[in-house]
Design a protein around this motif. Structure first.
Motif, PDB file in Angstrom:
ATOM      1  N   ARG A 195       0.838  -1.204   0.000  1.00 40.65           N
ATOM      2  CA  ARG A 195       0.000   0.000   0.000  1.00 40.65           C
ATOM      3  C   ARG A 195       0.871   1.251   0.000  1.00 40.65           C
ATOM      4  O   ARG A 195       0.603   2.211  -0.718  1.00 40.65           O
ATOM      5  N   MET A 196       1.927   1.239   0.787  1.00 34.65           N
ATOM      6  CA  MET A 196       2.820   2.398   0.837  1.00 34.65           C
ATOM      7  C   MET A 196       3.523   2.597  -0.508  1.00 34.65           C
ATOM      8  O   MET A 196       3.648   3.716  -0.989  1.00 34.65           O
ATOM      9  N   ARG A 197       3.935   1.524  -1.136  1.00 38.49           N
ATOM     10  CA  ARG A 197       4.571   1.626  -2.458  1.00 38.49           C
ATOM     11  C   ARG A 197       3.577   2.163  -3.494  1.00 38.49           C
ATOM     12  O   ARG A 197       3.929   2.977  -4.342  1.00 38.49           O
ATOM     13  N   GLN A 198       2.335   1.726  -3.388  1.00 35.68           N
ATOM     14  CA  GLN A 198       1.300   2.197  -4.313  1.00 35.68           C
ATOM     15  C   GLN A 198       1.047   3.698  -4.113  1.00 35.68           C
ATOM     16  O   GLN A 198       0.925   4.444  -5.085  1.00 35.68           O
ATOM     17  N   LEU A 246       4.189  10.114  -7.127  1.00 35.15           N
ATOM     18  CA  LEU A 246       5.196  10.376  -8.157  1.00 35.15           C
ATOM     19  C   LEU A 246       4.539  10.630  -9.511  1.00 35.15           C
ATOM     20  O   LEU A 246       4.959  11.519 -10.257  1.00 35.15           O
ATOM     21  N   GLU A 247       3.480   9.871  -9.814  1.00 34.55           N
ATOM     22  CA  GLU A 247       2.761  10.090 -11.069  1.00 34.55           C
ATOM     23  C   GLU A 247       2.102  11.463 -11.096  1.00 34.55           C
ATOM     24  O   GLU A 247       2.124  12.146 -12.124  1.00 34.55           O
ATOM     25  N   GLN A 248       1.528  11.883  -9.964  1.00 33.71           N
ATOM     26  CA  GLN A 248       0.920  13.212  -9.898  1.00 33.71           C
ATOM     27  C   GLN A 248       1.971  14.295 -10.093  1.00 33.71           C
ATOM     28  O   GLN A 248       1.742  15.270 -10.798  1.00 33.71           O
ATOM     29  N   ARG A 249       3.109  14.128  -9.484  1.00 31.16           N
ATOM     30  CA  ARG A 249       4.168  15.122  -9.620  1.00 31.16           C
ATOM     31  C   ARG A 249       4.711  15.156 -11.046  1.00 31.16           C
ATOM     32  O   ARG A 249       5.021  16.229 -11.561  1.00 31.16           O
ATOM     33  N   ASP A 250       4.801  14.006 -11.672  1.00 31.90           N
ATOM     34  CA  ASP A 250       5.219  13.973 -13.082  1.00 31.90           C
ATOM     35  C   ASP A 250       4.205  14.709 -13.961  1.00 31.90           C
ATOM     36  O   ASP A 250       4.570  15.438 -14.871  1.00 31.90           O
ATOM     37  N   ARG A 251       2.915  14.515 -13.676  1.00 32.92           N
ATOM     38  CA  ARG A 251       1.865  15.192 -14.438  1.00 32.92           C
ATOM     39  C   ARG A 251       1.971  16.702 -14.264  1.00 32.92           C
ATOM     40  O   ARG A 251       1.891  17.456 -15.235  1.00 32.92           O
ATOM     41  N   ILE A 252       2.202  17.135 -13.041  1.00 35.54           N
ATOM     42  CA  ILE A 252       2.310  18.568 -12.776  1.00 35.54           C
ATOM     43  C   ILE A 252       3.561  19.139 -13.444  1.00 35.54           C
ATOM     44  O   ILE A 252       3.519  20.221 -14.029  1.00 35.54           O
ATOM     45  N   ARG A 282      -0.937  20.560  -2.191  1.00 37.45           N
ATOM     46  CA  ARG A 282      -1.981  19.631  -1.751  1.00 37.45           C
ATOM     47  C   ARG A 282      -1.488  18.198  -1.714  1.00 37.45           C
ATOM     48  O   ARG A 282      -2.066  17.362  -1.031  1.00 37.45           O
ATOM     49  N   LEU A 283      -0.443  17.906  -2.448  1.00 39.16           N
ATOM     50  CA  LEU A 283       0.092  16.557  -2.444  1.00 39.16           C
ATOM     51  C   LEU A 283       0.757  16.263  -1.096  1.00 39.16           C
ATOM     52  O   LEU A 283       1.472  17.097  -0.554  1.00 39.16           O
ATOM     53  N   ALA A 284       0.519  15.100  -0.593  1.00 36.39           N
ATOM     54  CA  ALA A 284       1.174  14.695   0.654  1.00 36.39           C
ATOM     55  C   ALA A 284       2.654  14.458   0.378  1.00 36.39           C
ATOM     56  O   ALA A 284       3.049  14.154  -0.743  1.00 36.39           O
TER      57      ALA A 284
END
Length: 98
Positions: free
Chosen positions: A18-21, A27-33, A90-92
């Protein structure tokens, strides 16, 4: 006792997965941003800079509406940057890697 150890091992494995997910999702959100910043914001700023250069090189009288247009475009880009920064806040924080 063995059953308890197996359950504990399973629970630890699920927590780790779960932590890896979650880390991958962040990381995917940050890549998108980052891609949004690159594609939209930097492209807009580059275009505005080119327009200012072209306006400055023009030997005719500068149309004030053109300058207003460029300033408005700059303001819109600043708003876009603020939105991206707000999204980042907003990202943790990323959980530590294992």
């Amino acid at each position: 006792m063995v059953v308890l150890a197996n359950h504990a091992t399973l629970a630890l494995g699920l927590a780790d997965a779960r932590m890896r997910q979650q880390r991958m999702h962040l990381l995917e959100q940050r890549d998108r941003i980052a891609a949004e910043l690159h594609d939209q914001v930097l492209g807009r700023l580059y275009a505005i800079g080119m327009s200012f250069q072209a306006t400055a090189r023009d030997n005719t009288v500068v149309d004030p509406s053109r300058i207003t247009e460029l300033v408005d475009s700059t303001d819109d880009t600043i708003t876009c940057i603020r939105t991206v920064i707000r999204d980042l806040h907003r990202l943790a924080p990323l959980p530590p890697p294992h």
